[in-house]
Write a protein that holds these residues in place. Sequence first.
Motif, PDB file in Angstrom:
ATOM      1  N   ARG A 272     -10.890   8.228   8.368  1.00  0.00           N
ATOM      2  CA  ARG A 272      -9.617   8.913   8.064  1.00  0.00           C
ATOM      3  C   ARG A 272      -8.859   8.174   6.971  1.00  0.00           C
ATOM      4  N   THR A 273      -8.254   8.942   6.076  1.00  0.00           N
ATOM      5  CA  THR A 273      -7.540   8.326   4.949  1.00  0.00           C
ATOM      6  C   THR A 273      -6.054   8.634   4.988  1.00  0.00           C
ATOM      7  N   ASN A 274      -5.532   8.942   6.164  1.00  0.00           N
ATOM      8  CA  ASN A 274      -4.101   9.251   6.247  1.00  0.00           C
ATOM      9  C   ASN A 274      -3.311   8.138   6.922  1.00  0.00           C
ATOM     10  N   GLU A 275      -3.896   6.955   6.996  1.00  0.00           N
ATOM     11  CA  GLU A 275      -3.210   5.841   7.641  1.00  0.00           C
ATOM     12  C   GLU A 275      -2.222   5.201   6.676  1.00  0.00           C
ATOM     13  N   LYS A 276      -0.946   5.231   7.043  1.00  0.00           N
ATOM     14  CA  LYS A 276       0.114   4.717   6.172  1.00  0.00           C
ATOM     15  C   LYS A 276      -0.070   3.234   5.882  1.00  0.00           C
ATOM     16  N   SER A 277      -0.661   2.502   6.829  1.00  0.00           N
ATOM     17  CA  SER A 277      -0.788   1.055   6.653  1.00  0.00           C
ATOM     18  C   SER A 277      -1.759   0.682   5.544  1.00  0.00           C
ATOM     19  N   LYS A 278      -2.475   1.647   5.009  1.00  0.00           N
ATOM     20  CA  LYS A 278      -3.450   1.341   3.955  1.00  0.00           C
ATOM     21  C   LYS A 278      -2.961   1.787   2.574  1.00  0.00           C
ATOM     22  N   ASP A 279      -1.701   2.123   2.427  1.00  0.00           N
ATOM     23  CA  ASP A 279      -1.162   2.468   1.102  1.00  0.00           C
ATOM     24  C   ASP A 279      -1.507   1.373   0.099  1.00  0.00           C
ATOM     25  N   VAL A 280      -2.008   1.765  -1.068  1.00  0.00           N
ATOM     26  CA  VAL A 280      -2.255   0.802  -2.147  1.00  0.00           C
ATOM     27  C   VAL A 280      -0.965   0.700  -2.954  1.00  0.00           C
ATOM     28  N   THR A 281      -0.320  -0.454  -2.867  1.00  0.00           N
ATOM     29  CA  THR A 281       1.027  -0.619  -3.431  1.00  0.00           C
ATOM     30  C   THR A 281       1.044  -1.225  -4.821  1.00  0.00           C
ATOM     31  N   THR A 282       0.023  -2.006  -5.167  1.00  0.00           N
ATOM     32  CA  THR A 282       0.044  -2.737  -6.439  1.00  0.00           C
ATOM     33  C   THR A 282      -1.392  -3.053  -6.860  1.00  0.00           C
ATOM     34  N   LEU A 283      -1.613  -3.172  -8.173  1.00  0.00           N
ATOM     35  CA  LEU A 283      -2.942  -3.527  -8.670  1.00  0.00           C
ATOM     36  C   LEU A 283      -2.821  -4.236 -10.017  1.00  0.00           C
ATOM     37  N   ASP A 284      -3.863  -5.037 -10.361  1.00  0.00           N
ATOM     38  CA  ASP A 284      -3.836  -5.805 -11.606  1.00  0.00           C
ATOM     39  C   ASP A 284      -5.260  -6.159 -12.014  1.00  0.00           C
ATOM     40  N   TRP A 285      -5.577  -5.988 -13.324  1.00  0.00           N
ATOM     41  CA  TRP A 285      -6.875  -6.381 -13.869  1.00  0.00           C
ATOM     42  C   TRP A 285      -6.850  -7.862 -14.252  1.00  0.00           C
ATOM     43  N   ASN A 286      -8.018  -8.517 -14.138  1.00  0.00           N
ATOM     44  CA  ASN A 286      -8.101  -9.877 -14.667  1.00  0.00           C
ATOM     45  C   ASN A 286      -8.168  -9.826 -16.194  1.00  0.00           C
ATOM     46  N   GLY A 287      -8.040 -10.974 -16.854  1.00  0.00           N
ATOM     47  CA  GLY A 287      -7.925 -11.019 -18.309  1.00  0.00           C
ATOM     48  C   GLY A 287      -9.111 -10.443 -19.058  1.00  0.00           C
ATOM     49  N   LYS A 316      -4.758 -13.019   4.944  1.00  0.00           N
ATOM     50  CA  LYS A 316      -3.952 -14.084   5.537  1.00  0.00           C
ATOM     51  C   LYS A 316      -2.500 -13.644   5.705  1.00  0.00           C
ATOM     52  N   HIS A 317      -2.043 -12.732   4.829  1.00  0.00           N
ATOM     53  CA  HIS A 317      -0.669 -12.243   4.938  1.00  0.00           C
ATOM     54  C   HIS A 317      -0.472 -11.491   6.256  1.00  0.00           C
ATOM     55  N   LYS A 318       0.756 -11.525   6.772  1.00  0.00           N
ATOM     56  CA  LYS A 318       1.091 -10.834   8.019  1.00  0.00           C
ATOM     57  C   LYS A 318       2.019  -9.655   7.770  1.00  0.00           C
ATOM     58  N   GLY A 319       2.073  -9.179   6.533  1.00  0.00           N
ATOM     59  CA  GLY A 319       2.903  -8.033   6.185  1.00  0.00           C
ATOM     60  C   GLY A 319       2.395  -7.407   4.904  1.00  0.00           C
ATOM     61  N   PRO A 320       2.919  -6.239   4.530  1.00  0.00           N
ATOM     62  CA  PRO A 320       2.483  -5.537   3.318  1.00  0.00           C
ATOM     63  C   PRO A 320       2.570  -6.419   2.077  1.00  0.00           C
ATOM     64  N   ILE A 321       1.618  -6.258   1.166  1.00  0.00           N
ATOM     65  CA  ILE A 321       1.644  -6.945  -0.132  1.00  0.00           C
ATOM     66  C   ILE A 321       2.339  -6.024  -1.134  1.00  0.00           C
ATOM     67  N   PHE A 322       3.383  -6.531  -1.791  1.00  0.00           N
ATOM     68  CA  PHE A 322       4.146  -5.723  -2.728  1.00  0.00           C
ATOM     69  C   PHE A 322       3.854  -6.068  -4.186  1.00  0.00           C
ATOM     70  N   SER A 323       3.268  -7.241  -4.426  1.00  0.00           N
ATOM     71  CA  SER A 323       3.008  -7.648  -5.802  1.00  0.00           C
ATOM     72  C   SER A 323       1.823  -8.605  -5.842  1.00  0.00           C
ATOM     73  N   LEU A 324       0.977  -8.448  -6.867  1.00  0.00           N
ATOM     74  CA  LEU A 324      -0.096  -9.421  -7.082  1.00  0.00           C
ATOM     75  C   LEU A 324      -0.373  -9.550  -8.570  1.00  0.00           C
ATOM     76  N   LYS A 325      -0.787 -10.765  -8.996  1.00  0.00           N
ATOM     77  CA  LYS A 325      -1.043 -11.037 -10.407  1.00  0.00           C
ATOM     78  C   LYS A 325      -2.187 -12.052 -10.538  1.00  0.00           C
ATOM     79  N   TRP A 326      -3.071 -11.802 -11.511  1.00  0.00           N
ATOM     80  CA  TRP A 326      -4.068 -12.793 -11.899  1.00  0.00           C
ATOM     81  C   TRP A 326      -3.419 -13.808 -12.831  1.00  0.00           C
TER      82      TRP A 326
END
Length: 541
Positions: A272-287, A316-326
């Motif tokens: 199933r793909t309607n699970e709110k906990s799996k929202d993709v919130t942020t993304l980033d390409w490496n250099g 390891k996080h215990k909550g949603p990830i809102f930002s990530l950067k390489w």
Amino acid sequence: MTSITSVELNFLVFRYLQESGFTHSAFALGYEAGINKCTIDGNLVPPGALVTFIQKGLQYLEMEANLSNSDADLDEDFSFLQPLDLITKDVNQLGQMIKEKRKNAQKDKYKDKEHESYEKKDKDKEHEKEHEGERAQVREKERKEREKDFEKDRERIEKNKEREKQLEDHNDRDVVRDQEDKVNVKHEENGASGEPMDIPLTDVEIPSSDVTILEGHTNEVCACAWSPAGSLLASGSGDSTARIWTIADGSSRFSSQNGSSNVLVLKHVKGRTNEKSKDVTTLDWNGEGTMLATGSYDGQARIWGTNGELISTLSKHKGPIFSLKWNKKGDYLLTGSCDKTAIVWDVKAEQSKQQFEFHSGPTLDVDWRNNVSFAMSSTDNMIYVCKIGENHPIKTFAGHQIWSMKQEKYVHDLREHSKEIYTIRWSPTGPGTNNPSQQLVLASASFDSTVKLWDVEQGKLICSLDGHREPVYSVAFSPNGEYLASGSLDKSMHIWSLKEGKIVKTYTGSGGIFEVCWNKEGDKLAACFANNTVCVLDFRI
């Protein structure tokens, strides 16, 4: 009797979602409820207002349930009810519960008193009278305090009414401007306002032949990013997937007619793909553009190859990830989470290098300064500059100003926006960039529907770009620093010439815009929409 309106309640819930770090939930509520159209000044609403309001409501319910015709009841201990009782039962039920518990308490009290002597009872009565006098004094003091509070509330209401009247007058002027379907760009140089420029939007609309609408996501698209190598565009959505689209060179069109073979779907949940906990919130390409990192509501960061293969999952996080950067070198990935921490991951070892736990609120944004140090910010109004291997921040900044690493006090305090600022971006210009001869500029996007450009050396407003009619969520500079793209809840994306301070291209889609981004060549723009689509626009002047 004072009552709260649905508009005020929506605003309180909206602010609670923002403060709790639920960015996309706040966006959805703001969009549906028209938060930007309300006349409430967000600067006057203190943090945690919703929780405070509910807490006071529970206290009132508790008092109401304890009141009866007998004055003696006022002196009873308000300890018969639990918070859940107050929420789930009405006042009559609560009153009945209190009456029964009071009876039981009285029975126990009388049993105890049977063992006391008559003299002791007399002393207790005298003691009770003394306390009655003390309680009366306390109640009188509380009554006076309430009167003072009411007076303060009345004064605040009068001030708010006056402010609302001013905002209504301002909005009326905006309506007139909107009806003319023109954009007013206000320039300010050396502190003086220049003449407004009127630009008909119909002259700069991007033709449909230069636009490709990428369909496939089944929920709002929250983030997008072009690969620094090749013509790959990544998008992240509330449908629990990220997608990698292959865009043909020279045109926004897919490199095949149906396009299906040129879309890779990166599933963040099986089945199933309607699970709110799996929202993709942020993304980033490496250099190098060889790996894509995604952050999700489930608290996991994932690294994918350009062929759609899942390379590693970082948990390891215990909550949603809102930002990530390489980092620039590509050996570390930095993530910021609602769990109030940031983590530096050793990508090759696929494990945490170091976790930084300094904030008292959700970590909303993170960014690298160089390959080993970074900055993290939070709803607690703090900015911490950290370094790998150090157990304490190397710099700490409080508040919302522009800071320099060379000094403790802020350099500039920029206060021209009339509502909350959602996004800020530095221009790719000035010393150390690919455009060293151009001035360094800071752009800020706000809920007041404007984008403002700042001279960070002087700490002055360069100009205000007043082309949108609803909150602006995203801004992005072109790689050459000559243009700025802005995306808004009004469903439109404007491309501004920074040299002329005017709109040179515009596109209106079918939903609010979460994010806009340029490809590395500066000839294509991507925009994420709340109606589940991604639009790619060819940019030619």
